[in-house]
Scaffold this active site. Structure first.
Site, PDB file in Angstrom:
ATOM      1  N   TYR A 174      18.116 -67.221 -73.424  1.00  0.00           N
ATOM      2  CA  TYR A 174      17.016 -67.821 -74.180  1.00  0.00           C
ATOM      3  C   TYR A 174      16.204 -68.773 -73.304  1.00  0.00           C
ATOM      4  O   TYR A 174      14.992 -68.922 -73.496  1.00  0.00           O
ATOM      5  CB  TYR A 174      17.555 -68.548 -75.412  1.00  0.00           C
ATOM      6  CG  TYR A 174      17.931 -67.603 -76.522  1.00  0.00           C
ATOM      7  CD1 TYR A 174      16.981 -67.172 -77.442  1.00  0.00           C
ATOM      8  CD2 TYR A 174      19.233 -67.129 -76.647  1.00  0.00           C
ATOM      9  CE1 TYR A 174      17.318 -66.295 -78.461  1.00  0.00           C
ATOM     10  CE2 TYR A 174      19.584 -66.254 -77.666  1.00  0.00           C
ATOM     11  CZ  TYR A 174      18.620 -65.839 -78.562  1.00  0.00           C
ATOM     12  OH  TYR A 174      18.958 -64.966 -79.570  1.00  0.00           O
TER      13      TYR A 174
ATOM     14  N   GLU B 180      24.493 -65.718 -83.591  1.00  0.00           N
ATOM     15  CA  GLU B 180      25.127 -64.784 -82.646  1.00  0.00           C
ATOM     16  C   GLU B 180      26.518 -65.268 -82.234  1.00  0.00           C
ATOM     17  O   GLU B 180      27.435 -64.451 -82.079  1.00  0.00           O
ATOM     18  CB  GLU B 180      24.220 -64.598 -81.426  1.00  0.00           C
ATOM     19  CG  GLU B 180      22.962 -63.798 -81.761  1.00  0.00           C
ATOM     20  CD  GLU B 180      21.790 -64.072 -80.842  1.00  0.00           C
ATOM     21  OE1 GLU B 180      22.017 -64.544 -79.700  1.00  0.00           O
ATOM     22  OE2 GLU B 180      20.635 -63.842 -81.268  1.00  0.00           O
TER      23      GLU B 180
ATOM     24  N   ARG C 268      21.304 -48.205 -76.384  1.00  0.00           N
ATOM     25  CA  ARG C 268      20.645 -47.849 -77.632  1.00  0.00           C
ATOM     26  C   ARG C 268      21.610 -48.078 -78.794  1.00  0.00           C
ATOM     27  O   ARG C 268      22.835 -48.040 -78.614  1.00  0.00           O
ATOM     28  CB  ARG C 268      20.201 -46.378 -77.647  1.00  0.00           C
ATOM     29  CG  ARG C 268      19.220 -46.001 -76.559  1.00  0.00           C
ATOM     30  CD  ARG C 268      17.878 -46.680 -76.721  1.00  0.00           C
ATOM     31  NE  ARG C 268      16.935 -46.198 -75.713  1.00  0.00           N
ATOM     32  CZ  ARG C 268      16.775 -46.751 -74.509  1.00  0.00           C
ATOM     33  NH1 ARG C 268      17.508 -47.822 -74.165  1.00  0.00           N
ATOM     34  NH2 ARG C 268      15.899 -46.256 -73.668  1.00  0.00           N
ATOM     35  N   GLN C 269      21.043 -48.287 -79.987  1.00  0.00           N
ATOM     36  CA  GLN C 269      21.864 -48.490 -81.184  1.00  0.00           C
ATOM     37  C   GLN C 269      21.885 -47.207 -82.019  1.00  0.00           C
ATOM     38  O   GLN C 269      20.843 -46.556 -82.179  1.00  0.00           O
ATOM     39  CB  GLN C 269      21.315 -49.633 -82.048  1.00  0.00           C
ATOM     40  CG  GLN C 269      21.546 -51.017 -81.490  1.00  0.00           C
ATOM     41  CD  GLN C 269      20.585 -51.378 -80.391  1.00  0.00           C
ATOM     42  OE1 GLN C 269      19.429 -50.961 -80.397  1.00  0.00           O
ATOM     43  NE2 GLN C 269      21.050 -52.154 -79.412  1.00  0.00           N
ATOM     44  N   TYR C 270      23.072 -46.892 -82.563  1.00  0.00           N
ATOM     45  CA  TYR C 270      23.230 -45.737 -83.434  1.00  0.00           C
ATOM     46  C   TYR C 270      24.073 -46.130 -84.641  1.00  0.00           C
ATOM     47  O   TYR C 270      25.140 -46.738 -84.499  1.00  0.00           O
ATOM     48  CB  TYR C 270      23.895 -44.575 -82.692  1.00  0.00           C
ATOM     49  CG  TYR C 270      23.091 -44.110 -81.497  1.00  0.00           C
ATOM     50  CD1 TYR C 270      21.890 -43.422 -81.673  1.00  0.00           C
ATOM     51  CD2 TYR C 270      23.520 -44.393 -80.199  1.00  0.00           C
ATOM     52  CE1 TYR C 270      21.139 -43.012 -80.582  1.00  0.00           C
ATOM     53  CE2 TYR C 270      22.772 -43.990 -79.100  1.00  0.00           C
ATOM     54  CZ  TYR C 270      21.574 -43.301 -79.299  1.00  0.00           C
ATOM     55  OH  TYR C 270      20.826 -42.906 -78.214  1.00  0.00           O
ATOM     56  N   SER C 271      23.587 -45.786 -85.828  1.00  0.00           N
ATOM     57  CA  SER C 271      24.336 -46.098 -87.044  1.00  0.00           C
ATOM     58  C   SER C 271      25.639 -45.318 -87.080  1.00  0.00           C
ATOM     59  O   SER C 271      25.692 -44.136 -86.710  1.00  0.00           O
ATOM     60  CB  SER C 271      23.510 -45.735 -88.284  1.00  0.00           C
ATOM     61  OG  SER C 271      22.398 -46.579 -88.400  1.00  0.00           O
TER      62      SER C 271
ATOM     63  N   THR D  40      21.728 -41.406 -91.524  1.00  0.00           N
ATOM     64  CA  THR D  40      23.060 -41.747 -91.003  1.00  0.00           C
ATOM     65  C   THR D  40      23.715 -42.930 -91.711  1.00  0.00           C
ATOM     66  O   THR D  40      24.864 -42.814 -92.156  1.00  0.00           O
ATOM     67  CB  THR D  40      23.014 -41.967 -89.483  1.00  0.00           C
ATOM     68  OG1 THR D  40      21.946 -42.856 -89.141  1.00  0.00           O
ATOM     69  CG2 THR D  40      22.802 -40.641 -88.754  1.00  0.00           C
TER      70      THR D  40
ATOM     71  N   VAL E 265      15.441 -50.673 -89.776  1.00  0.00           N
ATOM     72  CA  VAL E 265      14.478 -50.052 -88.874  1.00  0.00           C
ATOM     73  C   VAL E 265      15.204 -49.626 -87.614  1.00  0.00           C
ATOM     74  O   VAL E 265      15.898 -50.434 -86.988  1.00  0.00           O
ATOM     75  CB  VAL E 265      13.337 -51.025 -88.517  1.00  0.00           C
ATOM     76  CG1 VAL E 265      12.411 -50.405 -87.487  1.00  0.00           C
ATOM     77  CG2 VAL E 265      12.549 -51.401 -89.763  1.00  0.00           C
TER      78      VAL E 265
ATOM     79  N   GLY F 273      14.995 -49.113 -83.917  1.00  0.00           N
ATOM     80  CA  GLY F 273      14.065 -49.577 -82.891  1.00  0.00           C
ATOM     81  C   GLY F 273      13.504 -50.930 -83.268  1.00  0.00           C
ATOM     82  O   GLY F 273      13.961 -51.595 -84.198  1.00  0.00           O
TER      83      GLY F 273
END
Length: 393
Positions: free
Chosen positions: A98, A140, A203-206, A276, A384, A386
């Site tokens: 940060y 976090e 990357r993020q994936y459900s 998903t 969302v 992305g």
């Protein structure tokens, strides 16, 4: 929250800062990546950077946070902060980063606005930044503590299933043999892969299900759209990852999670690969014996493009009071709608809580239709995939 003196300054300068945020964020990212190229290589999504969507999301979140501080001085926008914090935690963002962002963001503000950035203006916006940053750091920290830290973990691919021509499901088991933490239906994991140029993109994936006590599964749509670069990570996973390979996977994060008792009516609405998290939610509802009405809504290009359709239908069939409505742009079978999702003739029970996932235009349309049918805005939740551009509308 924001001090009285800073509030006066921020209110006076918000129009000018807001109008320049697009240019500010563009210069911010350019400056930061020039000084710290490893951040673009190994942390930030290079596809989103190239498309400019991350800049739009940052500008939208900063403007929304500042506006909230002015309009609701005694409240904190926890919903927005939670969404951002979950994404940061899934990436392994650390508090020291940060300070890096602050350095380059305020350099960009000074560069774009010039003499308008007086010491008073700089101090006021500095206060806004650190109010947001410290709130995110605190959330976090709590998330990391809950999930056992920010470390990546090796998971072995034990099964790969072709759902459609462009969607594959990967079932994975911890390669270290350690216990698996539970997740809440609707959450996602980050997957980090090494690419040919030495980058380690994330990357993020459900999570689309938990097929066993020590197994998790996520489904990946290969990104290849006309006029846009192919997805780096989705392309890598589809082309290179097979059974026996090991992936770096984070713990589960995400705040789009089921939060309803057995008597709460639900709408689970999705489009495309947004199916998903909804399938994971349906699986949980079917397993827990949810009694209240559940309305399952999905839109896709065609039945052949509808990933996890068998699970979608099978889980809904196990519920005592479920309504299933699918729409397809082409090749719609008997009983399905043709074209886009339209809730005009779909009954919605009083007290319904809704969960949405899919492209932004789809979610905005469905949200408006649900509110028209009496669903409270606070009871419409969304995810969302992305950068979150809802705030940048």
């Amino acid at each position: 929250m924001l001090s009285e003196q800073s509030a006066v300054t921020v209110r006076a300068t918000l129009p000018a800062v807001g109008a320049a945020l697009g240019e500010i964020t563009e210069r911010f990212y350019a400056g930061m990546f020039a000084a710290r190229p490893e951040l673009l290589r190994d942390l930030f999504n290079r596809g989103n950077q190239a498309a400019g969507t991350q800049r739009q999301a940052l500008a939208g979140s900063v403007a929304a946070f500042a506006t909230h501080l002015l309009d609701h001085p005694d409240e904190r926008p926890d919903a927005m902060l939670s969404r951002i914090a979950h994404k940061h935690a899934s990436l392994g963002v650390t508090p020291d980063q940060y300070a890096v962002v602050h350095e380059h963001l305020f350099a960009a503000i000074a560069e774009v606005l010039g003499d308008a950035v007086t010491p008073e203006v700089a101090a006021a916006w500095d206060e806004v930044y650190w109010l947001m940053a410290n709130a995110l750091i605190a959330v976090e920290k709590r998330l990391y503590e809950e999930r056992g830290g920010a470390a990546w973990r090796p998971w072995e691919v034990v099964e790969r299933v072709a759902e459609t021509g462009d969607v594959a499901t990967f079932r994975v088991r911890p390669a270290d043999g350690a216990p698996v933490r539970d997740f809440r239906p609707g959450q996602y994991v980050s997957v980090r892969v090494p690419l040919a140029d030495g980058a380690r993109q994330i990357r993020q994936y459900s999570l689309s299900g938990a097929p066993g006590p020590d197994l998790r599964q996520f489904s990946v749509k290969r990104v290849h759209e006309d006029g846009a670069p192919d997805g780096e990570v989705s392309g890598h996973l589809h082309a290179r990852v097979r059974v026996g390979d090991v992936l770096e996977v984070s713990e589960a994060y995400g705040d789009l999670v089921l939060d309803a008792d057995d008597d709460t009516p639900l709408v689970l609405a999705s489009a495309g690969i947004g199916v998903t998290p909804m399938v994971a939610m349906l699986g949980h509802l079917a397993g827990s014996g949810h009694r209240a009405p559940v309305t399952v809504v999905h839109g896709d290009r065609s039945p052949a493009d509808h990933a996890l359709r068998t699970d979608h239908e099978a889980y809904a069939a196990k519920l005592p009071d479920a309504t299933v409505r699918f729409w397809y742009e082409r090749d719609a079978p008997a009983g399905a709608g043709t074209g886009y999702v339209d809730l005009a003739d779909v009954p919605v029970a009083p007290g319904t809580r809704a969960y949405l996932c899919g492209p932004l235009p789809f979610m905005r349309t469905v949200r408006e239709q649900l509110i028209t049918k009496g669903v409270a805005p606070a009871d419409v939740h969304y995810e969302v995939f992305g950068p979150d551009l809802w705030l940048a509308k």
